[in-house]
Write a protein that holds these residues in place. Structure first.
Motif, PDB file in Angstrom:
ATOM      1  N   LYS A   9       0.834  -1.204   0.000  1.00 44.21           N
ATOM      2  CA  LYS A   9       0.000   0.000   0.000  1.00 44.21           C
ATOM      3  C   LYS A   9       0.863   1.246   0.000  1.00 44.21           C
ATOM      4  O   LYS A   9       1.922   1.277   0.629  1.00 44.21           O
ATOM      5  N   SER A  10       0.372   2.262  -0.678  1.00 43.48           N
ATOM      6  CA  SER A  10       0.987   3.577  -0.512  1.00 43.48           C
ATOM      7  C   SER A  10      -0.098   4.630  -0.679  1.00 43.48           C
ATOM      8  O   SER A  10      -1.091   4.414  -1.385  1.00 43.48           O
ATOM      9  N   GLU A  11       0.106   5.734   0.011  1.00 42.11           N
ATOM     10  CA  GLU A  11      -0.814   6.848  -0.134  1.00 42.11           C
ATOM     11  C   GLU A  11      -0.284   7.713  -1.264  1.00 42.11           C
ATOM     12  O   GLU A  11       0.833   8.216  -1.176  1.00 42.11           O
ATOM     13  N   PRO A  12      -1.064   7.877  -2.327  1.00 38.28           N
ATOM     14  CA  PRO A  12      -0.572   8.621  -3.491  1.00 38.28           C
ATOM     15  C   PRO A  12      -0.156  10.054  -3.148  1.00 38.28           C
ATOM     16  O   PRO A  12       0.704  10.623  -3.828  1.00 38.28           O
ATOM     17  N   ASN A  13      -0.739  10.634  -2.083  1.00 40.10           N
ATOM     18  CA  ASN A  13      -0.282  11.963  -1.633  1.00 40.10           C
ATOM     19  C   ASN A  13       1.176  11.924  -1.199  1.00 40.10           C
ATOM     20  O   ASN A  13       1.912  12.892  -1.380  1.00 40.10           O
ATOM     21  N   GLU A  14       1.558  10.806  -0.620  1.00 39.83           N
ATOM     22  CA  GLU A  14       2.917  10.652  -0.101  1.00 39.83           C
ATOM     23  C   GLU A  14       3.869  10.118  -1.169  1.00 39.83           C
ATOM     24  O   GLU A  14       4.941  10.647  -1.388  1.00 39.83           O
ATOM     25  N   PHE A  15       3.439   9.021  -1.776  1.00 39.86           N
ATOM     26  CA  PHE A  15       4.284   8.370  -2.782  1.00 39.86           C
ATOM     27  C   PHE A  15       3.391   7.523  -3.677  1.00 39.86           C
ATOM     28  O   PHE A  15       2.849   6.511  -3.240  1.00 39.86           O
ATOM     29  N   SER A  16       3.262   7.924  -4.920  1.00 37.53           N
ATOM     30  CA  SER A  16       2.350   7.238  -5.837  1.00 37.53           C
ATOM     31  C   SER A  16       3.119   6.367  -6.814  1.00 37.53           C
ATOM     32  O   SER A  16       4.355   6.399  -6.854  1.00 37.53           O
ATOM     33  N   ILE A  17       2.387   5.614  -7.621  1.00 37.50           N
ATOM     34  CA  ILE A  17       3.049   4.775  -8.626  1.00 37.50           C
ATOM     35  C   ILE A  17       3.765   5.643  -9.668  1.00 37.50           C
ATOM     36  O   ILE A  17       4.770   5.224 -10.246  1.00 37.50           O
ATOM     37  N   ASP A  18       3.294   6.873  -9.862  1.00 38.56           N
ATOM     38  CA  ASP A  18       3.999   7.785 -10.768  1.00 38.56           C
ATOM     39  C   ASP A  18       5.363   8.159 -10.209  1.00 38.56           C
ATOM     40  O   ASP A  18       6.344   8.280 -10.947  1.00 38.56           O
ATOM     41  N   ASP A  19       5.400   8.358  -8.873  1.00 36.55           N
ATOM     42  CA  ASP A  19       6.690   8.635  -8.228  1.00 36.55           C
ATOM     43  C   ASP A  19       7.632   7.449  -8.393  1.00 36.55           C
ATOM     44  O   ASP A  19       8.822   7.617  -8.626  1.00 36.55           O
ATOM     45  N   LEU A  20       7.058   6.241  -8.250  1.00 34.59           N
ATOM     46  CA  LEU A  20       7.871   5.034  -8.411  1.00 34.59           C
ATOM     47  C   LEU A  20       8.415   4.948  -9.840  1.00 34.59           C
ATOM     48  O   LEU A  20       9.596   4.648 -10.050  1.00 34.59           O
ATOM     49  N   GLN A  21       7.548   5.262 -10.790  1.00 38.45           N
ATOM     50  CA  GLN A  21       7.977   5.238 -12.196  1.00 38.45           C
ATOM     51  C   GLN A  21       9.117   6.230 -12.430  1.00 38.45           C
ATOM     52  O   GLN A  21      10.084   5.929 -13.137  1.00 38.45           O
ATOM     53  N   ALA A  22       9.001   7.398 -11.785  1.00 39.00           N
ATOM     54  CA  ALA A  22      10.009   8.449 -11.957  1.00 39.00           C
ATOM     55  C   ALA A  22      11.376   8.027 -11.406  1.00 39.00           C
ATOM     56  O   ALA A  22      12.401   8.558 -11.817  1.00 39.00           O
ATOM     57  N   ARG A  23      11.384   7.086 -10.462  1.00 35.06           N
ATOM     58  CA  ARG A  23      12.651   6.608  -9.896  1.00 35.06           C
ATOM     59  C   ARG A  23      13.452   5.785 -10.899  1.00 35.06           C
ATOM     60  O   ARG A  23      14.657   5.586 -10.738  1.00 35.06           O
ATOM     61  N   GLY A  24      12.755   5.298 -11.923  1.00 35.65           N
ATOM     62  CA  GLY A  24      13.457   4.538 -12.952  1.00 35.65           C
ATOM     63  C   GLY A  24      14.068   3.261 -12.415  1.00 35.65           C
ATOM     64  O   GLY A  24      13.551   2.667 -11.467  1.00 35.65           O
ATOM     65  N   LYS A  25      15.179   2.864 -12.997  1.00 34.89           N
ATOM     66  CA  LYS A  25      15.733   1.546 -12.668  1.00 34.89           C
ATOM     67  C   LYS A  25      16.447   1.521 -11.320  1.00 34.89           C
ATOM     68  O   LYS A  25      16.776   0.452 -10.817  1.00 34.89           O
TER      69      LYS A  25
END
Length: 154
Positions: A9-25
DNA sequence: GCCAACGTTGGC
DNA sequence: GCCAACGTTGGC
């Protein structure tokens, strides 16, 4: 052995799947887990395991995609840092109670699988996510994963 | 913002 | 080691 499947689980306000995508590899250290059951599940994770990403505490709670475990459990340094909001006074360098894993983005779904769908589904309504609603990391069975994939493609 | 569920803490 | 009090999560 086949990869295991987990739900994080993650709260998109805190850290969303878009943020995860932005982290890259390089991925993202999944820090801040302060629940023993969730921690124990993290310690069972292997490299290559699938980590479904669930957005909670938001308008439409849903599974929005998934990532992959790229680093198995290691001590959570934030637990030892008094400046961190995740500081744990009961942990020490020799006895850090908390662990984390690194997750790398894999896929974001155009059609997330909503909590509402899960709750009304004959198989998925039995998921640990639903039965134990406050648990931030939970295992997902292969059968459940198949049903989730079917829903996101439906 | 309310409140039910439930994990954790701490007094005894 | 029990259990009441407390704090947090998270759907609504």
């Amino acid at each position: 052995m086949a990869a295991s499947i987990w739900l994080l689980k993650s709260e998109p306000n805190e850290f969303s799947i878009d943020d995860l995508q932005a982290r890259g590899k390089q991925g993202e250290p999944w820090n801040g887990i302060r629940n023993f059951q969730a921690r124990n599940f993290m310690r069972e994770m292997s490299i290559g395991d699938i980590a479904l990403i669930y957005h909670s505490a938001c308008k439409t709670p849903a599974i929005v995609g998934y990532g992959t475990v790229i680093q198995t459990a290691y001590p959570d340094a934030d637990a030892l840092n008094p400046q961190s909001k995740y500081y744990d006074e009961k942990s020490s360098a020799g006895n850090n109670r908390w662990s984390l894993v690194d997750i790398q983005f894999s896929e974001k779904w155009s059609k997330p699988v909503t909590l509402k769908q899960l709750k009304t589904h004959p198989i998925l309504s039995e998921m640990k996510l639903i039965k134990q609603s406050r648990l931030s990391i939970s295992p997902v069975t292969a059968a459940e994963f198949d049903e989730i994939l079917a829903l996101k493609d439906s």
